[in-house]
Design an enzyme around this catalytic site. Sequence first.
Site, mmCIF file in Angstrom:
data_model
loop_
_atom_site.group_PDB
_atom_site.id
_atom_site.type_symbol
_atom_site.label_atom_id
_atom_site.label_comp_id
_atom_site.label_asym_id
_atom_site.label_seq_id
_atom_site.Cartn_x
_atom_site.Cartn_y
_atom_site.Cartn_z
ATOM 1 N N SER A 14 3.949 -23.562 -60.474
ATOM 2 C CA SER A 14 5.559 -23.196 -61.004
ATOM 3 C C SER A 14 6.124 -21.886 -62.212
ATOM 4 O O SER A 14 6.929 -21.570 -61.765
ATOM 5 C CB SER A 14 5.885 -24.255 -62.018
ATOM 6 O OG SER A 14 6.976 -26.090 -60.985
ATOM 7 N N ASP A 42 10.805 -21.564 -65.705
ATOM 8 C CA ASP A 42 10.873 -21.032 -64.882
ATOM 9 C C ASP A 42 11.917 -19.575 -65.686
ATOM 10 O O ASP A 42 11.984 -18.783 -65.777
ATOM 11 C CB ASP A 42 12.735 -21.163 -64.197
ATOM 12 C CG ASP A 42 11.479 -22.412 -62.950
ATOM 13 O OD1 ASP A 42 10.404 -22.427 -62.760
ATOM 14 O OD2 ASP A 42 11.974 -23.150 -62.442
ATOM 15 N N GLU A 61 10.466 -27.929 -66.744
ATOM 16 C CA GLU A 61 10.026 -27.180 -65.336
ATOM 17 C C GLU A 61 12.058 -25.700 -65.196
ATOM 18 O O GLU A 61 11.505 -24.913 -65.067
ATOM 19 C CB GLU A 61 10.743 -27.550 -63.812
ATOM 20 C CG GLU A 61 10.928 -26.751 -62.659
ATOM 21 C CD GLU A 61 9.966 -26.233 -62.544
ATOM 22 O OE1 GLU A 61 9.539 -24.595 -62.628
ATOM 23 O OE2 GLU A 61 8.515 -26.933 -62.542
#
Length: 527
Positions: A438, A250, A246
């Site tokens: 995400s 990002d 994650e």
Amino acid sequence: MTEQNKIALLGTERAALPGANLVGPANPEELVEVSIVLKQRRALKLDDLQGRILSQDEFAAAYGAEPQQLERVRAFARAHNLEVIDHPDEAARRTIKVRGSVAQLENAFSVKLNEYDHPHGKYRGRTGLIHVPADLADIVQGVFGLDNRPQTKPHFRYRKLTASLDAAAAAPTSYTPVQVAQLYSFPTAVNGAGQTIGIIELGGGYNPSDITSYFQSLGLTAPSVTDVSVDGGTNSPTNANSADGEVCLDIEVAGAVAPGANIVMYFAPNTSQGFQDALSQAIHDTTYNPAAISISWGGPESSWTSQSTQTFDQIAQEAAALGVTITVAAGDNGSSDGVTDGSNNVDFPASSSNVLACGGTTLVSSNGAITSETVWNDGAQGGATGGGFSTIFAQPTYQSSITGQTGRAVPDVAGDADPNSGYNILVDGQQGVVGGTSAVAPLWAGLVALLNQQLNRRVGFLNPVLYALPEPSNGFNDITQGNNGAYSAGPGWDACTGLGSPIGTTLATLLTTPPATGTPSGGGPTN
């Protein structure tokens, strides 16, 4: 026993996590830090600002906690032998941090803290309600940190090597974030210089060497990445199968889309306290001053206490008043959001009316142009974009054209999220292809940084502006095929992909003179 002069804080009730086993009382000598959040000095109504973005000082003076209220809480803490941890921004954030032993906190808030075993890890928890003195009940919004159960999950998915595709589906492909930005016509005369993108992380970490290597592979200079610790959270990389996926997704998506922007990582524990404190600290951060904040963590609305959802939503509203755009992943478990009782659910904080909720698509291209874009739904064994209608938040006025429902509709916008048309990233030295909503939150945060730079102002809270743009040339690719379970795509807004995926240059043109909405959406500082 609850003291006679204390009353229950409504909305604080907790039950043990499903599947949790009670181990026994928490260690009475364990030190715990708690966040006491006060109510706004007066109710913040964005329409009253008439489009004006407030400075931090203006906000603190108008809506922050009053000095005498802060002192009343300090006096309560001292009376219960709790240490008050001073913070210079406590008035703006309406938050006082106190520290004490489990025994002292149990006495102060009339709760019982126990240790629980759970498949996702041990946690310190409470059941029932939190209590505060009657003379504080009128000013206390919530108390966070007594319970440290895991609150959220990251919404990213690695492509499965043995992914089974529908015979009619396109063969798996992958893109760099730069290629996705090109397919969505992101502005190319700007790179996000002078902008700061804040990213909330509730676990995992990254290796700076991976970031350098990744951007070198794209022919880009790696962005400046700064870590900020919230409630003791740190950049803690382990392996590619952890939340590191994650964190790297990002950074790499936002940084590749807006390589000139600075990136600030707010690392916090995965608790309701950590999540809320991270957002509050980020929007009131006068050192780094992010103009866009990306959030790719969340959970079904039913998994939160109402004190958490209401307080978090208020903080997101404060971000709007300060000209900060918050982009949030809408979830990866379709219209059920992973709830197994057969009901439809939306993910929080994407369901907050004060954030830009980001749904997911399957993106197919040829020769640098989109050839098809449909709702991301990999079937029962895979993932699907979240979307639907809130049972907590009422329909905001900017969604008044959505008929037949009374709750806040999710998502607002969309972007490529299917792992089978996913993003090439580097995690802990390993290359992989990742999808999930995400990826869409940092994609949109990067676009916001580009728009801010090009327009020389903060676009701020975009939702009212985006819903007011005239169709069909409203700056979106309208997604009309596919479903996320209970909801199907169709012309205009839908509960799978919102208004659609972005056409960046068109949005930049339309936002040059945005339609009047009465809510803050620009005009503030550019960084």
